[in-house]
Design a protein around this motif. Structure first.
Motif, PDB file in Angstrom:
ATOM      1  N   ARG A 263      12.732  10.704  14.552  1.00 24.59           N
ATOM      2  CA  ARG A 263      13.482   9.747  14.782  1.00 24.59           C
ATOM      3  C   ARG A 263      14.096   9.033  13.568  1.00 24.59           C
ATOM      4  N   GLY A 266      16.738  10.540  11.690  1.00 22.67           N
ATOM      5  CA  GLY A 266      18.037  10.782  12.338  1.00 22.67           C
ATOM      6  C   GLY A 266      18.046  11.733  13.666  1.00 22.67           C
ATOM      7  N   GLN A 267      16.790  12.243  14.088  1.00 20.72           N
ATOM      8  CA  GLN A 267      16.806  13.055  15.001  1.00 20.72           C
ATOM      9  C   GLN A 267      16.991  12.208  16.223  1.00 20.72           C
ATOM     10  N   HIS A 268      17.613  12.664  17.455  1.00 25.78           N
ATOM     11  CA  HIS A 268      17.373  12.113  18.780  1.00 25.78           C
ATOM     12  C   HIS A 268      16.512  12.860  19.514  1.00 25.78           C
ATOM     13  N   ILE A 269      15.266  11.998  19.857  1.00 24.18           N
ATOM     14  CA  ILE A 269      14.055  12.646  20.673  1.00 24.18           C
ATOM     15  C   ILE A 269      13.845  11.866  21.721  1.00 24.18           C
ATOM     16  N   GLY A 270      13.721  12.626  22.800  1.00 24.54           N
ATOM     17  CA  GLY A 270      13.086  12.104  24.210  1.00 24.54           C
ATOM     18  C   GLY A 270      11.955  12.626  24.409  1.00 24.54           C
ATOM     19  N   ARG A 300      16.800  20.997  14.343  1.00 24.45           N
ATOM     20  CA  ARG A 300      17.625  20.424  13.128  1.00 24.45           C
ATOM     21  C   ARG A 300      18.399  21.384  12.549  1.00 24.45           C
ATOM     22  N   GLY A 305      22.170  16.991  15.438  1.00 20.70           N
ATOM     23  CA  GLY A 305      22.720  15.966  16.187  1.00 20.70           C
ATOM     24  C   GLY A 305      22.507  15.948  17.688  1.00 20.70           C
ATOM     25  N   VAL A 307      20.392  16.124  21.208  1.00 18.08           N
ATOM     26  CA  VAL A 307      19.296  15.383  21.801  1.00 18.08           C
ATOM     27  C   VAL A 307      18.031  16.081  22.028  1.00 18.08           C
ATOM     28  N   THR A 309      14.690  17.135  24.117  1.00 16.36           N
ATOM     29  CA  THR A 309      13.955  16.531  25.087  1.00 16.36           C
ATOM     30  C   THR A 309      12.510  17.371  24.931  1.00 16.36           C
ATOM     31  N   ASN A 325      17.095  21.548  23.896  1.00 17.42           N
ATOM     32  CA  ASN A 325      18.121  20.773  23.377  1.00 17.42           C
ATOM     33  C   ASN A 325      19.542  21.390  23.812  1.00 17.42           C
TER      34      ASN A 325
END
Length: 384
Positions: A263, A266-270, A300, A305, A307, A309, A325
């Protein structure tokens, strides 16, 4: 499969060659019958001899060119198709100069031979020159094409062997890393056992004799086990302190820290975690860390960009990992080995589980693994 198809191709080529030579023999007989037919028996014998040397692989060089050239020089037109086959073979085998020499010798010597079937009549000039030239040109083209196909097949086989060697090297490297990590984990735990039993042994005067004896035995056994472990697996460890620290990283750190670092980059992690890491064996936690690490790296690279999960379930009877993803923007500034998933699959298979990776519809990607817990671990519930 390629070898079988190659054998089939050679078999059909032999059948076709036999059919062509048989037609040449039949043509020689019919041609001689058209030209008075007075020498039918010698022509048949000569045609059969030429057919034999053309069909037997061991006789195709140099006996076949010499015999067919001499026969064509004497009998002329009836044996010209046989000469075309011989010239074709020479051209295919990259003996174009020999083929030209045989053609010139046969056509030149035929000027002094049997006149009734001579090649040099006003009606046969074009065929006399066209057939040998055509045979040589077609043979040169087919020989070049055959050598090109052989070179391409050799390149494909070389690339296939190289890919297998790289995949095997990736498996071996992953096994070595697993062994090194387990060395660190077990060495740490055995050292703790030896340390605590040693502390207790120093207070043996306050303990029953049987208990003190058992503590001494436990300490001696743990020290011996630690020495054996270091002797067997110590060669897999690097003496460099930084690399040793990197090998210990999965044991010390948690997947949550890995997600936090992603995160921050810059990575969107759930991240969804069910159960406690302590419910799964250490080897499972190491595998989970590696799987999530590889999945985030691939996301990546191929879906920048998007998200990502991450779902992890440590609860018995199996440790479950799933990373998904959607489609994103591929990055062109990164280069990978292409064998990360091979190493992960080797690791998971070693633990008795399985790993699946592939498209999950609508351009998304899914990486999932299931690693069953050992039978000795108590199960605190059931799952479907």
């Amino acid at each position: 499969m390629s070898r079988v198809s190659s054998r089939e191709g050679h078999r059909w080529a032999a059948y076709g060659r036999g059919a062509v030579v048989a037609l040449c023999v039949l043509g020689a007989v019919l041609n001689d019958m058209a030209f008075e037919g007075r020498y039918l028996v010698p022509v048949i014998i000569t045609a059969l001899m030429c057919a034999t040397v053309l069909l037997v692989p061991r006789l195709r060089w140099p006996i076949a060119p010499l015999l067919v050239t001499a026969a064509t020089a004497w009998w002329g037109w009836p044996l010209l198709p046989m000469l075309a086959v011989a010239l074709f073979d020479l051209a295919v085998d990259r003996r174009a100069r020999v083929a030209v020499g045989c053609a010139v010798a046969a056509l030149g010597a035929n000027l002094l031979s049997y006149r009734a079937t001579s090649l040099w009549t006003s009606q046969s000039y074009a065929s006399t020159l066209l057939l040998p030239v055509l045979a040589v040109l077609v043979g040169l083209w087919l020989g070049s094409r055959r050598r090109l196909l052989q070179a391409l097949a050799a390149d494909v086989e070389h690339l296939s062997v190289e890919a297998q060697l790289r995949e095997e090297a990736a498996r071996i490297a992953e096994r070595s890393r697993i062994a090194a990590e387990m060395h660190d984990v077990l060495a740490h735990r055995l050292s703790l056992i030896a340390l605590h039993t040693g502390v207790l042994a120093t207070r043996s005067d306050t303990l029953p004799a049987s208990v003190a004896e058992r503590l001494g035995l436990l300490r001696a056994t743990s020290v011996e086990a630690l020495a054996d472990l270091r002797e067997v697996l110590g060669v897999l460890r690097d003496s460099d302190a930084a690399q040793t620290s990197a090998a210990l990283t999965p044991v010390i750190r948690d997947v949550r820290e890995l997600a936090d670092e992603a995160r921050a980059a810059g990575q969107h992690i759930g991240l969804i975690v069910e159960g406690r890491p302590e419910e799964a064996p250490t080897t499972h936690r190491l595998a989970v860390y590696r799987i999530v690490q590889e999945a985030l790296t691939n996301a990546r690279k191929h879906a920048d960009g998007a998200v990502v999960t991450v779902r992890i379930d440590y609860r018995p009877p199996a440790t479950l990992v799933e990373v998904t993803n959607p489609a994103g923007t591929p990055r062109t500034d990164t280069v990978g080995s292409g064998y990360g998933l091979v190493g992960l699959r080797e690791r998971v298979t070693t633990l008795g589980g399985y790993l699946n990776s592939g498209p999950a519809g609508a351009g998304s990607w899914r990486l999932a693994a299931r690693i069953p817990h050992p039978a000795g671990i108590e199960q605190n519930g059931t799952r479907s």
